[in-house]
Design a protein around this motif. Structure first.
Motif, PDB file in Angstrom:
ATOM      1  N   TYR A 177      -3.381  15.175  -3.386  1.00 18.45           N
ATOM      2  CA  TYR A 177      -3.467  15.217  -1.925  1.00 18.45           C
ATOM      3  C   TYR A 177      -4.921  14.965  -1.533  1.00 18.45           C
ATOM      4  O   TYR A 177      -5.845  15.373  -2.241  1.00 18.45           O
ATOM      5  N   ARG A 178      -5.110  14.305  -0.412  1.00 19.61           N
ATOM      6  CA  ARG A 178      -6.449  13.938   0.027  1.00 19.61           C
ATOM      7  C   ARG A 178      -6.920  14.831   1.179  1.00 19.61           C
ATOM      8  O   ARG A 178      -6.112  15.313   1.970  1.00 19.61           O
ATOM      9  N   ALA A 179      -8.213  15.035   1.258  1.00 20.29           N
ATOM     10  CA  ALA A 179      -8.784  15.786   2.377  1.00 20.29           C
ATOM     11  C   ALA A 179      -8.316  15.167   3.692  1.00 20.29           C
ATOM     12  O   ALA A 179      -8.377  13.941   3.866  1.00 20.29           O
ATOM     13  N   GLY A 180      -7.859  15.993   4.589  1.00 23.39           N
ATOM     14  CA  GLY A 180      -7.341  15.506   5.862  1.00 23.39           C
ATOM     15  C   GLY A 180      -5.834  15.351   5.891  1.00 23.39           C
ATOM     16  O   GLY A 180      -5.250  15.183   6.971  1.00 23.39           O
ATOM     17  N   ASP A 181      -5.179  15.401   4.717  1.00 26.05           N
ATOM     18  CA  ASP A 181      -3.721  15.315   4.690  1.00 26.05           C
ATOM     19  C   ASP A 181      -3.099  16.552   5.322  1.00 26.05           C
ATOM     20  O   ASP A 181      -3.668  17.649   5.283  1.00 26.05           O
ATOM     21  N   LYS A 182      -1.916  16.366   5.886  1.00 24.78           N
ATOM     22  CA  LYS A 182      -1.118  17.491   6.362  1.00 24.78           C
ATOM     23  C   LYS A 182       0.050  17.705   5.403  1.00 24.78           C
ATOM     24  O   LYS A 182       0.611  16.740   4.884  1.00 24.78           O
ATOM     25  N   VAL A 183       0.406  18.976   5.189  1.00 25.93           N
ATOM     26  CA  VAL A 183       1.609  19.291   4.412  1.00 25.93           C
ATOM     27  C   VAL A 183       2.437  20.280   5.209  1.00 25.93           C
ATOM     28  O   VAL A 183       1.900  21.112   5.942  1.00 25.93           O
ATOM     29  N   MET A 184       3.752  20.178   5.078  1.00 26.52           N
ATOM     30  CA  MET A 184       4.662  21.149   5.675  1.00 26.52           C
ATOM     31  C   MET A 184       5.286  21.963   4.557  1.00 26.52           C
ATOM     32  O   MET A 184       5.826  21.410   3.595  1.00 26.52           O
ATOM     33  N   LEU A 185       5.206  23.288   4.664  1.00 32.48           N
ATOM     34  CA  LEU A 185       5.770  24.193   3.674  1.00 32.48           C
ATOM     35  C   LEU A 185       7.192  24.557   4.102  1.00 32.48           C
ATOM     36  O   LEU A 185       7.380  25.309   5.066  1.00 32.48           O
ATOM     37  N   PHE A 186       8.179  24.019   3.408  1.00 32.48           N
ATOM     38  CA  PHE A 186       9.572  24.268   3.770  1.00 32.48           C
ATOM     39  C   PHE A 186      10.090  25.478   3.003  1.00 32.48           C
ATOM     40  O   PHE A 186      10.549  25.385   1.870  1.00 32.48           O
ATOM     41  N   TYR A 187      10.031  26.634   3.669  1.00 35.43           N
ATOM     42  CA  TYR A 187      10.450  27.889   3.047  1.00 35.43           C
ATOM     43  C   TYR A 187      11.946  27.880   2.743  1.00 35.43           C
ATOM     44  O   TYR A 187      12.390  28.480   1.756  1.00 35.43           O
ATOM     45  N   ASN A 188      12.731  27.228   3.593  1.00 37.48           N
ATOM     46  CA  ASN A 188      14.176  27.186   3.368  1.00 37.48           C
ATOM     47  C   ASN A 188      14.503  26.505   2.046  1.00 37.48           C
ATOM     48  O   ASN A 188      15.433  26.903   1.340  1.00 37.48           O
ATOM     49  N   SER A 189      13.735  25.497   1.686  1.00 33.81           N
ATOM     50  CA  SER A 189      13.955  24.788   0.427  1.00 33.81           C
ATOM     51  C   SER A 189      13.422  25.597  -0.759  1.00 33.81           C
ATOM     52  O   SER A 189      14.079  25.720  -1.794  1.00 33.81           O
ATOM     53  N   ALA A 190      12.237  26.166  -0.607  1.00 35.55           N
ATOM     54  CA  ALA A 190      11.664  26.987  -1.680  1.00 35.55           C
ATOM     55  C   ALA A 190      12.587  28.147  -2.034  1.00 35.55           C
ATOM     56  O   ALA A 190      12.682  28.541  -3.203  1.00 35.55           O
ATOM     57  N   ASN A 191      13.289  28.680  -1.036  1.00 36.58           N
ATOM     58  CA  ASN A 191      14.174  29.815  -1.265  1.00 36.58           C
ATOM     59  C   ASN A 191      15.471  29.450  -1.972  1.00 36.58           C
ATOM     60  O   ASN A 191      16.273  30.342  -2.288  1.00 36.58           O
ATOM     61  N   ARG A 192      15.668  28.148  -2.233  1.00 30.67           N
ATOM     62  CA  ARG A 192      16.850  27.721  -2.985  1.00 30.67           C
ATOM     63  C   ARG A 192      16.457  26.864  -4.186  1.00 30.67           C
ATOM     64  O   ARG A 192      17.257  26.070  -4.684  1.00 30.67           O
ATOM     65  N   ASP A 193      15.244  27.061  -4.649  1.00 36.10           N
ATOM     66  CA  ASP A 193      14.744  26.289  -5.777  1.00 36.10           C
ATOM     67  C   ASP A 193      15.456  26.728  -7.059  1.00 36.10           C
ATOM     68  O   ASP A 193      15.371  27.878  -7.480  1.00 36.10           O
ATOM     69  N   GLU A 194      16.147  25.775  -7.696  1.00 38.96           N
ATOM     70  CA  GLU A 194      16.949  26.054  -8.878  1.00 38.96           C
ATOM     71  C   GLU A 194      16.112  26.538 -10.056  1.00 38.96           C
ATOM     72  O   GLU A 194      16.625  27.223 -10.945  1.00 38.96           O
ATOM     73  N   SER A 195      14.829  26.210 -10.051  1.00 43.75           N
ATOM     74  CA  SER A 195      13.974  26.625 -11.162  1.00 43.75           C
ATOM     75  C   SER A 195      13.549  28.087 -11.029  1.00 43.75           C
ATOM     76  O   SER A 195      12.987  28.653 -11.968  1.00 43.75           O
ATOM     77  N   VAL A 196      13.823  28.689  -9.885  1.00 36.33           N
ATOM     78  CA  VAL A 196      13.418  30.075  -9.630  1.00 36.33           C
ATOM     79  C   VAL A 196      14.628  30.989  -9.450  1.00 36.33           C
ATOM     80  O   VAL A 196      14.649  32.121  -9.946  1.00 36.33           O
ATOM     81  N   PHE A 197      15.652  30.494  -8.753  1.00 38.79           N
ATOM     82  CA  PHE A 197      16.818  31.317  -8.422  1.00 38.79           C
ATOM     83  C   PHE A 197      18.062  30.798  -9.138  1.00 38.79           C
ATOM     84  O   PHE A 197      18.426  29.624  -8.999  1.00 38.79           O
ATOM     85  N   ASP A 198      18.717  31.666  -9.891  1.00 39.11           N
ATOM     86  CA  ASP A 198      19.995  31.313 -10.494  1.00 39.11           C
ATOM     87  C   ASP A 198      21.047  31.180  -9.400  1.00 39.11           C
ATOM     88  O   ASP A 198      21.145  32.035  -8.520  1.00 39.11           O
ATOM     89  N   ASP A 199      21.839  30.093  -9.486  1.00 46.21           N
ATOM     90  CA  ASP A 199      22.893  29.848  -8.501  1.00 46.21           C
ATOM     91  C   ASP A 199      22.350  30.077  -7.092  1.00 46.21           C
ATOM     92  O   ASP A 199      22.805  30.966  -6.362  1.00 46.21           O
ATOM     93  N   PRO A 200      21.366  29.296  -6.675  1.00 44.31           N
ATOM     94  CA  PRO A 200      20.618  29.588  -5.432  1.00 44.31           C
ATOM     95  C   PRO A 200      21.442  29.551  -4.157  1.00 44.31           C
ATOM     96  O   PRO A 200      21.057  30.164  -3.158  1.00 44.31           O
ATOM     97  N   ASP A 201      22.566  28.842  -4.155  1.00 47.40           N
ATOM     98  CA  ASP A 201      23.382  28.769  -2.943  1.00 47.40           C
ATOM     99  C   ASP A 201      24.319  29.966  -2.803  1.00 47.40           C
ATOM    100  O   ASP A 201      24.994  30.107  -1.778  1.00 47.40           O
ATOM    101  N   ALA A 202      24.372  30.818  -3.833  1.00 47.19           N
ATOM    102  CA  ALA A 202      25.226  32.000  -3.768  1.00 47.19           C
ATOM    103  C   ALA A 202      24.536  33.121  -3.001  1.00 47.19           C
ATOM    104  O   ALA A 202      23.309  33.262  -3.051  1.00 47.19           O
ATOM    105  N   PHE A 203      25.324  33.913  -2.302  1.00 46.57           N
ATOM    106  CA  PHE A 203      24.832  35.105  -1.598  1.00 46.57           C
ATOM    107  C   PHE A 203      25.126  36.304  -2.486  1.00 46.57           C
ATOM    108  O   PHE A 203      26.278  36.692  -2.666  1.00 46.57           O
ATOM    109  N   ASP A 204      24.080  36.880  -3.073  1.00 40.54           N
ATOM    110  CA  ASP A 204      24.235  37.946  -4.062  1.00 40.54           C
ATOM    111  C   ASP A 204      23.265  39.077  -3.732  1.00 40.54           C
ATOM    112  O   ASP A 204      22.067  38.971  -3.981  1.00 40.54           O
ATOM    113  N   ILE A 205      23.788  40.174  -3.187  1.00 41.74           N
ATOM    114  CA  ILE A 205      22.908  41.263  -2.739  1.00 41.74           C
ATOM    115  C   ILE A 205      22.301  42.031  -3.905  1.00 41.74           C
ATOM    116  O   ILE A 205      21.396  42.843  -3.696  1.00 41.74           O
ATOM    117  N   THR A 206      22.774  41.782  -5.126  1.00 38.36           N
ATOM    118  CA  THR A 206      22.181  42.443  -6.300  1.00 38.36           C
ATOM    119  C   THR A 206      21.166  41.540  -6.991  1.00 38.36           C
ATOM    120  O   THR A 206      20.683  41.883  -8.076  1.00 38.36           O
TER     121      THR A 206
END
Length: 429
Positions: free
Chosen positions: A332-361
């Protein structure tokens, strides 16, 4: 070297097109899964703004690791001049909305220190008691009035009443506060602004004008309350903020006004969104509701975190590169803009098992629904957790068969993943 593609839209995933955000939630989730699977981040053009030159565009950060790294490194990924919108608003709007969210240290640290001191243990203890009392009253009135719109009858009421009470805003002004905050955060939804898609590019300018008007009204109310509390201090948060003096540091009138606006907007919309999504999620996944009711006190903490992860009330924030930086194989270059998409990070398959599932445990659950780690982590996260926990305990204890009944009416927004209406049904006790 980062090379921007000649065309930002390779397929039907155009994050700068408001129509994308009107697509079904499952389609949106699938689109972000495709973006996460790509080799590097996509570059998108800024949305067009009337009477302004086109902006330089932005990189979409959709992976959990990238969102965390950007959040932890504010000296490289700056919140100045703007962290809340893709485009830079006009200077005349900044004086109303340029709050601590859009600041780096030392300005950000100064305001956060003063504000944190104002949230005294005594005030927080009073707020916890108030959350419980108001939740009881809200459910009393829901039972009396019968099934209907869950957002209006429940989800919207608790957070707006709590934050208004904390600030000392008179009860007769609660409906007005709600209307103004709906305009500020729902400025792209025709229902709140009267601005329709057929107005084309002009609608963005009209939307900014509506935000400016609503923000100015909130500032005027803040100024009036602030003057009253300077003359006659009370035990509310407004009084604590305007009279705070931390080692000679005080909030200016403008700093108080922008923080007041931040509190009433963020303290209302995000928790209301999580509560509304929570009912929908428990309706769609009755086995998770049964699991919660088996051991409510033992499982409500995990349930709240999972509701926030799956719903992600605030979809994204922006950061601005202060220097060249390599991250995840991309420069990334100085002056670039980035958008942090929390909705996508919260379903990242490398972090959350079965990320689309709703699991309160789910454990661990390192979601970024309250923002990423770093100086801008949500100041009101614990209050939001408390409100969601207390509200669902009161609802499900007294109305165990409460459920959503029909399709939610979603907010048209690329910033807030909100529900405007959600029909509900239950059997009166």
């Amino acid at each position: 070297m980062a090379i921007r593609p000649a065309s930002a839209v390779h397929d039907d995933i155009d994050l700068s097109d408001l129509n994308f955000w009107g697509r079904p939630l499952t389609e949106r989730a699938a689109a972000f899964a495709r973006l996460r699977a790509e080799e590097g981040p996509r570059f998108y053009p800024d949305p067009p703004v009337p009477f302004a030159k086109p902006g330089p565009g932005y990189w979409a950060l959709v992976r959990h690791a990238d969102v965390l790294e950007a959040s932890r490194n504010p000296k490289i990924f700056s919140s100045e001049p703007n962290a809340t919108t893709v485009i830079d608003g006009p200077a005349w709007l900044d004086k109303y909305v340029n709050s601590m969210i859009n600041m780096d240290d030392p300005r950000h640290a100064k305001i956060r220190r003063i504000v944190s001191r104002a949230f005294s243990p005594k005030m927080l203890a009073k707020t916890e008691d108030d959350v419980q009392a108001r939740a009881v009253r809200i459910v009393d009135e829901l039972i009396a009035s019968g099934p209907g719109d869950f957002v209006a009858k429940v989800a919207v009421r608790l957070p707006v009443e709590i934050i208004c009470d904390m600030l000392g805003i008179p009860e007769d002004l609660y409906p007005r506060m709600l209307r103004l905050t709906n305009i500020v955060l729902g400025n792209s939804d025709p229902e709140y602004t009267g601005i329709t898609p057929d107005m084309g590019r002009v609608r963005t300018g009209l939307g900014l004008a509506k935000v400016a008007w609503a923000s100015r009204e909130l500032h005027r109310l803040a100024a009036r309350l602030g003057r009253e509390r300077v003359k006659n201090p009370t035990d509310d948060l407004t009084s604590a903020l305007v009279n705070a003096n931390l080692d000679g540091e005080k909030l200016t009138a403008r700093e108080f006004g922008t923080f007041f606006l931040l509190l009433v907007v963020a303290g209302n919309e995000t928790t209301r969104t999580a509560i509304a999504h929570g009912l929908q999620l428990f309706t769609d996944h009755p086995e998770q509701k049964d699991l919660l009711l088996e051991d409510f006190d033992g499982r409500i903490g995990g349930a709240v975190e999972e509701i926030v992860r799956v719903s992600t009330p605030v979809i994204c924030f922006r950061r601005n590169l202060t220097q060249d930086h390599e991250m995840n194989g991309h420069t990334y270059r100085a002056g670039d803009k980035v958008m942090l998409f929390y909705n996508s990070a919260n379903r990242d398959e490398s972090v959350f098992d079965d990320p689309d599932a709703f699991d309160i445990t789910r454990s661990p659950n390192p979601h970024v629904g309250f923002g990423g780690p770093g100086p801008h982590f949500c100041l009101g996260a614990n209050l939001a957790r408390r409100e969601i926990s207390v509200m669902f305990k009161e609802l499900f204890t007294r109305l165990p068969d409460l459920r959503a009944d029909g399709e939610p009416d979603r907010l048209m927004s690329s910033f807030i993943n909100g529900y405007k209406r959600l029909p509900c049904t239950f059997t009166r006790p």
